[in-house]
Design an enzyme around this catalytic site. Structure first.
Site, PDB file in Angstrom:
ATOM      1  N   THR A   5      53.963  31.810 -60.119  1.00  0.00           N
ATOM      2  CA  THR A   5      52.627  32.255 -60.556  1.00  0.00           C
ATOM      3  C   THR A   5      52.539  33.775 -60.937  1.00  0.00           C
ATOM      4  OG1 THR A   5      50.228  32.084 -60.512  1.00  0.00           O
ATOM      5  CG2 THR A   5      51.248  32.902 -58.739  1.00  0.00           C
ATOM      6  N   ALA A 161      55.326  35.207 -69.293  1.00  0.00           N
ATOM      7  CA  ALA A 161      55.534  34.075 -69.399  1.00  0.00           C
ATOM      8  C   ALA A 161      57.033  34.009 -70.237  1.00  0.00           C
ATOM      9  CB  ALA A 161      54.540  32.940 -70.003  1.00  0.00           C
ATOM     10  N   CYS A 164      59.447  35.408 -67.171  1.00  0.00           N
ATOM     11  CA  CYS A 164      59.532  34.885 -65.778  1.00  0.00           C
ATOM     12  C   CYS A 164      59.670  33.324 -65.821  1.00  0.00           C
ATOM     13  CB  CYS A 164      58.292  35.333 -64.991  1.00  0.00           C
ATOM     14  SG  CYS A 164      58.227  34.677 -63.388  1.00  0.00           S
ATOM     15  N   THR A 167      56.381  31.234 -64.595  1.00  0.00           N
ATOM     16  CA  THR A 167      55.169  31.505 -65.020  1.00  0.00           C
ATOM     17  C   THR A 167      55.287  30.779 -66.308  1.00  0.00           C
ATOM     18  OG1 THR A 167      55.101  33.763 -64.134  1.00  0.00           O
ATOM     19  CG2 THR A 167      53.551  33.500 -66.169  1.00  0.00           C
TER      20      THR A 167
END
Length: 176
Positions: A5, A161, A164, A167
């Protein structure tokens, strides 16, 4: 430490936004869900909260934090400090693996698993595996643009995003 997350928050004046992605990762290599909601409104919509870490642990902390908010009549700082005290001293709570970002129009706070309450100097913070990327992007956008907190958190999370693997771009933004 916490995978799967990214949560980012920005406070400018009395406007604050908290954004989170929707990915839930099982272990190190399996995406279990794309549309999880990791950002919530608490205390009649006056407080925003987002979590990173174990989902079950985060829900426990949400519940405890919401209880403290009620107990202290919506006083965010007092509720955060009291939750942190309990987190440090309660044998069960000490085992929880999660972090929270909580915010209202006056304060933006990070609550860590070590029982720390941190109020960032610049009104920008991020947690989770993509947190460093989102934090860097949000700081740059805050410093060099006039974008709203909502737009800054969205763009910062979108960039995180891209970098990562834990994510995704299913972004939920809450703003007060």
């Amino acid at each position: 430490m916490f995978h799967a997350t990214t949560i980012v928050a920005v406070k400018r004046g009395t406007k604050v936004a908290v954004a989170g992605d929707g990915q839930v990762t099982f272990g190190q290599n399996t995406i279990m869900k794309h549309t999880a909601r990791k950002v919530r409104r608490l205390h009649n919509g006056q407080v925003l909260a987002g979590f990173a870490g174990s989902v079950a642990d985060a829900f426990t902390l949400f519940e405890k934090f919401e209880g403290k908010l009620e107990e202290y009549h919506g006083n965010l700082m007092r509720a955060a400090v009291e939750l942190a005290k309990a987190w440090r001293t309660d044998k069960y709570l000490r085992t929880l693996e999660a972090m929270l970002i909580v915010a209202n129009q006056e304060h933006l706070l990070v609550l860590s698993g070590n029982g720390e309450v941190i109020e960032p100097d610049e009104g920008v913070t991020a947690i989770g595996s993509g947190g460093p990327y989102a934090l860097a992007a949000a700081r740059a956008l805050t410093k060099h643009t006039n974008l709203s907190p909502k737009d800054i958190t969205y763009e910062a999370l979108n960039l995180a995003a891209d970098i990562c693997v834990y994510t995704n771009k299913n972004i939920v933004v809450e703003e007060i």
